[in-house]
Design a protein around this motif. Structure first.
Motif, PDB file in Angstrom:
ATOM      1  N   MET A  18     -16.497 -15.827  -9.383  1.00  0.00           N
ATOM      2  CA  MET A  18     -16.225 -14.442  -9.005  1.00  0.00           C
ATOM      3  C   MET A  18     -16.372 -13.476 -10.183  1.00  0.00           C
ATOM      4  SD  MET A  18     -13.065 -15.612  -6.709  1.00  0.00           S
ATOM      5  CE  MET A  18     -12.147 -14.117  -6.554  1.00  0.00           C
ATOM      6  N   ARG A  54     -10.183  -6.293  -2.564  1.00  0.00           N
ATOM      7  CA  ARG A  54      -9.593  -6.034  -1.250  1.00  0.00           C
ATOM      8  C   ARG A  54      -9.975  -4.662  -0.681  1.00  0.00           C
ATOM      9  NH1 ARG A  54      -4.120  -4.160   0.197  1.00  0.00           N
ATOM     10  NH2 ARG A  54      -3.560  -5.025   2.212  1.00  0.00           N
ATOM     11  N   HIS A  81      -6.865  -9.890   4.551  1.00  0.00           N
ATOM     12  CA  HIS A  81      -6.441  -8.548   4.137  1.00  0.00           C
ATOM     13  C   HIS A  81      -4.928  -8.378   4.201  1.00  0.00           C
ATOM     14  CE1 HIS A  81      -6.989  -4.212   3.556  1.00  0.00           C
ATOM     15  NE2 HIS A  81      -6.013  -4.067   4.423  1.00  0.00           N
ATOM     16  N   LEU A  82      -4.348  -8.788   5.313  1.00  0.00           N
ATOM     17  CA  LEU A  82      -2.920  -8.546   5.514  1.00  0.00           C
ATOM     18  C   LEU A  82      -2.049  -9.417   4.625  1.00  0.00           C
ATOM     19  CD1 LEU A  82      -2.940  -8.147   9.348  1.00  0.00           C
ATOM     20  CD2 LEU A  82      -2.133  -6.455   7.713  1.00  0.00           C
ATOM     21  N   MET A  99      -2.803  -9.947   1.496  1.00  0.00           N
ATOM     22  CA  MET A  99      -3.001  -9.502   0.120  1.00  0.00           C
ATOM     23  C   MET A  99      -2.284  -8.184  -0.092  1.00  0.00           C
ATOM     24  SD  MET A  99      -7.035 -10.500  -0.180  1.00  0.00           S
ATOM     25  CE  MET A  99      -7.183 -10.569  -1.939  1.00  0.00           C
ATOM     26  N   ARG A 100      -2.059  -7.867  -1.353  1.00  0.00           N
ATOM     27  CA  ARG A 100      -1.273  -6.679  -1.653  1.00  0.00           C
ATOM     28  C   ARG A 100      -2.004  -5.635  -2.499  1.00  0.00           C
ATOM     29  NH1 ARG A 100       0.327  -6.717   1.822  1.00  0.00           N
ATOM     30  NH2 ARG A 100       1.975  -7.850   2.839  1.00  0.00           N
ATOM     31  N   SER A 101      -2.997  -6.052  -3.281  1.00  0.00           N
ATOM     32  CA  SER A 101      -3.586  -5.145  -4.274  1.00  0.00           C
ATOM     33  C   SER A 101      -4.038  -3.830  -3.656  1.00  0.00           C
ATOM     34  CB  SER A 101      -4.797  -5.803  -4.935  1.00  0.00           C
ATOM     35  OG  SER A 101      -4.446  -7.054  -5.419  1.00  0.00           O
ATOM     36  N   GLY A 102      -3.611  -2.737  -4.226  1.00  0.00           N
ATOM     37  CA  GLY A 102      -4.078  -1.427  -3.805  1.00  0.00           C
ATOM     38  C   GLY A 102      -5.266  -1.019  -4.653  1.00  0.00           C
ATOM     39  N   GLU A 137      -6.997 -12.557  -5.825  1.00  0.00           N
ATOM     40  CA  GLU A 137      -8.337 -12.832  -5.297  1.00  0.00           C
ATOM     41  C   GLU A 137      -8.621 -14.334  -5.332  1.00  0.00           C
ATOM     42  OE1 GLU A 137     -11.133 -10.963  -4.200  1.00  0.00           O
ATOM     43  OE2 GLU A 137      -9.728  -9.316  -3.907  1.00  0.00           O
TER      44      GLU A 137
END
Lengths: 357, 274
Positions: free
Chosen positions: A17, A202, B122-123, B125-128, B143
């Motif tokens: 990655m 994300r 997605h749900l 994970m937390r990273s903004g 990740e």
């Protein structure tokens, strides 16, 4: 065989990655960075640096911002020049009027533009495509009108704020084109790395999901409300910083005339020609559009000498517009993913070259 | 607890039961004058595969859409684990653990298989934006952790060879499988599969049936399955609900439903039932 992935084994997800999993890519990137920081100031003339490379970097940054919104999140904007304008005035009001530190002024420019961008992005929650494009077009006109009519912003109709001498922390005076180039380069590189990370994790995936299939994205738990507005915010932030930066280093003033509708179209043209949904494409497109007029005037100048007629400036301007329009049509039909896609095709080709299998 | 495997098909197997995970209570949905659903009720038990069958236009997909929040019933109630989710938005219902696939594949075509499945995470994970952009420590670790989860699913679904292919370029059967993977990546409390085998040939159908049974074995997500192929339905489901013209006309074990005269008349016409 020149460009190969064979024999490169990635043994952990972290390695797979990485930004540049292939060593050649990594070295090429280091080489380009070294060239940008060392070779360009040594080799290029002040005219090239101050008149071409600095605005190129600023426009690339703005195009990158638009690419987040349009190429990644799939929302069209025809008001991006106006968001640059917001950034330009915000930066100069902060820096010239309230004597905020230089870098903080740029950050503030981005944040103010992001706020305005979110405001004009709210229609995207109800409308899509063509209709959204028209509502962002309204943003362009409304922002221009506000800047010229609110006296507090730019002092009235001409609405120009001159850029005072640029200083960082009161000791480093940024005066020569090379120094301005370094300032621009540092900001642009930092924001590009940030953006590259953003789109591969994300947030970027959520944007692309909305672009590809918004209903399915919502069923995956992606809040359309949050991520569409986030796309407008980040995109306008980049445009705002680009607007502040170009007013500091190139225009030497914040002037509403520079951030007109035509610039919005040019930014859109940059990402269409360069490549939608590609960081590299934003740069290629910006470089292409910035260099195009010079190329055309050189070319037509040469032709003019041969046929013995003087090429007038208005002819040049019109030819530039025609070529610009023609190129956009060409790319939309032939290669909708732009120069970045062509570059990728070339890389795929070189992977096997010279063997045909 | 041992779950039903392909060999003991159609029977109630150990582990199914308990309090219903999902309750659909008297759901009505109208589109103008068209009554798509007229008071449909059903319970989905833990670890079971509940098939919904019925002729075209019976309201099967409408039912799934109302569970996942695309339509809101009136009157009627949808209850997930005791919580009323009738008027929640689709994103909120997804956050509560309802995952689904679509009748016409709805993958993110411009993204790779890997990225499609990661969207499913997605749900979790937390990273903004800030953490993602800096990609330092927190975001990077996250990740990698979720990449590992997704890679296990990719292994499970036997799609390792296409993980970096763009979803839009894949053949239809594989797209269906990737879409199942994307729903599984959500680690749902309830799984809704809208015709996972539509348009497939026999071999692909068998593969998909095997995956659905394996998923049920491995994780036991309570599953609602819409399917036209009666053979498949009889083989892999614990219970069957039959819809016709927006109404539930039968419910029970596959064997029981197959012999029901109402079902036969809905599928084959009045005379066949008589």
């Amino acid at each position: 065989m020149i460009y190969r992935e064979c024999g490169i084994y990635r043994t952990s997800y972290a390695k797979d990655m990485a930004l540049f999993p292939i060593p050649l890519d990594r070295w090429a990137t280091y080489a380009i960075a070294a060239a940008a920081f060392l070779a360009v100031p040594l080799l290029a003339s002040d005219y090239w640096i101050g008149g071409l490379i600095v605005p190129f970097l600023c426009f690339a940054l703005a195009a990158l911002g638009l690419n987040f919104l349009t190429g990644y999140a799939g929302q069209l904007s025809l008001g991006h020049a106006a968001f640059m304008g917001v950034g330009a005035y915000a930066a100069l009001i902060l820096y010239a009027r309230y004597s905020a530190p230089l870098l903080l002024s740029l950050l503030g420019a981005g944040l103010v533009a992001a706020g305005v961008g979110v405001l004009f992005g709210t229609p995207s929650l109800r409308i899509k495509g063509f209709y959204l494009a028209v509502s962002t077009l309204a943003a362009q006109f409304i922002i221009e009108w506000v800047i010229t009519h609110v006296k507090w912003i730019g002092g009235g109709v001409y609405a120009t704020i001159d850029t005072p001498p640029l200083r960082i922390m009161n000791w480093w005076l940024i005066d020569t084109p090379v120094e301005k180039y370094y300032l621009t380069l540092a900001v642009v590189v930092a924001l590009t790395v940030f953006g590259r990370n953003l789109v591969r994790s994300r947030v970027g995936r959520a944007w692309m999901a909305i672009r590809d299939r918004d209903v399915a994205a919502e069923i995956m738990g992606i809040s359309l409300f949050r991520y569409k507005l986030l796309a407008f915010a980040v995109s306008s932030f980049y445009a705002g910083v680009a607007g502040g930066l170009i007013s500091f280093t190139y225009y030497a003033a914040a002037n509403v005339e520079e951030f007109n509708l035509f610039l919005s179209f040019r930014l859109l043209g940059m990402i269409i020609i360069g490549g939608m949904g590609s960081i590299l494409g934003s740069y290629l497109g910006a470089g292409f559009i910035v260099l195009l007029p010079i190329f055309i005037s050189q070319f037509l100048g040469g032709v003019g000498k041969v046929v013995g007629r003087l090429v007038t400036t208005d002819l040049l301007a019109n030819v530039e517009l025609m070529v610009f329009g023609g190129l956009i049509i060409f790319f939309l039909i032939v290669e909708p993913l732009g120069l970045a896609r062509l570059w990728r095709t070339l890389k795929d080709y070189l992977r096997l070259w010279p063997f045909p299998y | 607890m041992v779950q039903s495997s392909a060999t003991e098909t159609g029977a109630h197997a150990g582990g199914v039961g308990g309090r219903p995970k999902l309750q659909v209570q008297g759901v009505h949905i109208n589109f103008g004058g068209v009554k798509a659903l007229q008071g449909v009720s059903l319970d989905l038990l833990d670890r079971e595969i509940l098939a919904i069958i019925g002729p075209n236009g019976a309201g099967k997909t409408t039912l799934i859409n109302s569970v996942s929040g695309v339509y809101h019933p009136s009157p009627g109630r949808i209850v997930l684990d005791g919580e009323n989710i009738t008027y929640h938005s689709p994103a909120r219902i997804a956050a509560l653990g309802v995952a689904r696939t679509f009748q016409n594949v709805a993958l993110f075509k411009g993204m790779t298989v890997l990225e499609n499945l990661l969207v499913g995470r997605h749900l979790h994970m937390r990273s903004g934006a800030l953490a993602s952009g800096l990609y330092w420590q927190l975001a990077q670790r996250e990740e990698i952790r979720h990449r590992a989860v997704v890679e296990r699913l990719i292994d499970f679904l036997e799609i390792t060879h296409i993980r970096n292919a763009l979803a839009g370029t894949l053949p239809y059967g594989l797209q269906k499988r990737v879409e199942l993977g994307r729903a599984l990546a959500m680690e749902p409390r309830v799984l809704l599969l809208d015709e996972p085998m539509a348009g497939m040939n026999m071999e692909e159908k068998e593969d998909m049936a095997r995956f659905i049974l394996d998923v049920n074995d491995e994780w036991g997500f309570p599953t609602i399955l819409i399917e036209h192929d009666m053979g498949v339905v009889m083989d892999i489901s614990n219970r069957v609900v039959v819809l016709d013209h927006g109404e539930k006309i039968a419910e029970g074990s596959p064997g029981h439903v197959r012999g029901d005269p109402l079902v036969i008349s809905a599928y084959l016409g009045e005379e066949a039932a008589a």
